[in-house]
Design a protein around this motif. Structure first.
Motif, mmCIF file in Angstrom:
data_model
loop_
_atom_site.group_PDB
_atom_site.id
_atom_site.type_symbol
_atom_site.label_atom_id
_atom_site.label_comp_id
_atom_site.label_asym_id
_atom_site.label_seq_id
_atom_site.Cartn_x
_atom_site.Cartn_y
_atom_site.Cartn_z
ATOM 1 N N ILE A 67 1.713 -1.806 -0.377
ATOM 2 C CA ILE A 67 1.476 -0.402 -0.042
ATOM 3 C C ILE A 67 2.589 0.476 -0.610
ATOM 4 O O ILE A 67 2.320 1.516 -1.229
ATOM 5 N N CYS A 68 3.826 0.072 -0.423
ATOM 6 C CA CYS A 68 4.955 0.885 -0.896
ATOM 7 C C CYS A 68 4.984 1.001 -2.414
ATOM 8 O O CYS A 68 5.244 2.084 -2.960
ATOM 9 N N GLU A 69 4.717 -0.076 -3.118
ATOM 10 C CA GLU A 69 4.678 -0.030 -4.589
ATOM 11 C C GLU A 69 3.532 0.855 -5.057
ATOM 12 O O GLU A 69 3.681 1.649 -5.988
ATOM 13 N N TYR A 70 2.371 0.744 -4.401
ATOM 14 C CA TYR A 70 1.227 1.591 -4.722
ATOM 15 C C TYR A 70 1.597 3.067 -4.535
ATOM 16 O O TYR A 70 1.358 3.897 -5.419
ATOM 17 N N LEU A 71 2.175 3.400 -3.381
ATOM 18 C CA LEU A 71 2.547 4.786 -3.102
ATOM 19 C C LEU A 71 3.557 5.305 -4.117
ATOM 20 O O LEU A 71 3.506 6.473 -4.513
#
Length: 189
Positions: A67-71
């Protein structure tokens, strides 16, 4: 509206919440008690774990690191991973440190034993685990102090996902009153 399924004592949920806030993205939060194994939640996330982010377009993402890498890729205005390969590698190394090593040696031994067992009615805390967590946190706070005495932030000269991961775990452990800040001034600062 973007929705984050979370549990308030879950450091990985806190990490995603902090990233969304740093990136100034609007989101709603829904508490998910994963131990209840709700059919509706399992239909969205068959792994049954947290956090789970549902984007406005219906994109469903699980696993805090994913999720953090996507964001960071989709909303690059606030970069939390790094601008060059060396910085990104150092940020990822330290995120891994907190999400694996700190979590296993400290968070699980303190938060899970002292609070989650109580919430889930699983009996008394396991004394040796609590003692191990209390001993291990000193090593980790010393390491944070070592890093921050040599850099502006944990992973380098800018606020990064490594700082977010550290904050997520430390705030969870601090909730149960087990961060000895007074003994680790460099980490506290």
């Amino acid at each position: 509206m973007r929705v984050l399924y979370h549990f308030w004592l879950h450091p990985f949920s806190r990490k995603v919440q902090l990233v969304l806030t740093e990136k100034k993205l609007d989101f709603d939060m829904k508490i998910e008690k994963t131990w209840e194994r709700r059919t509706e939640f399992l239909a969205m996330n068959p792994a049954g774990d947290l956090p789970l982010l549902i984007e406005k377009d219906g994109t469903t993402l699980s696993n805090s690191q994913v999720i953090c890498e996507y964001l960071d890729e989709v909303y690059p205005e606030v970069n939390l991973i790094g601008h060059d390969p060396v910085q990104r590698a150092e940020t990822r190394r330290l995120v891994n440190w907190f999400d694996r090593k700190f979590n296993k040696e400290v968070t699980e031994n303190l938060v899970n034993e002292k609070l989650m067992k109580y919430i889930l009615n699983l009996g008394e805390p396991h004394g040796p685990s609590v003692r191990a967590g209390r001993a291990n946190i000193h090593y980790h706070l010393d390491y944070i102090g070592f890093l921050t005495e040599r850099r502006k932030w944990i992973a380098g000269d800018f606020f990064s996902l490594a700082d977010v991961s550290a904050a997520a775990h430390l705030s969870t452990v601090d909730y149960v009153g087990d961060v000895p800040w007074e003994q680790h001034d460099s980490a506290r600062r």
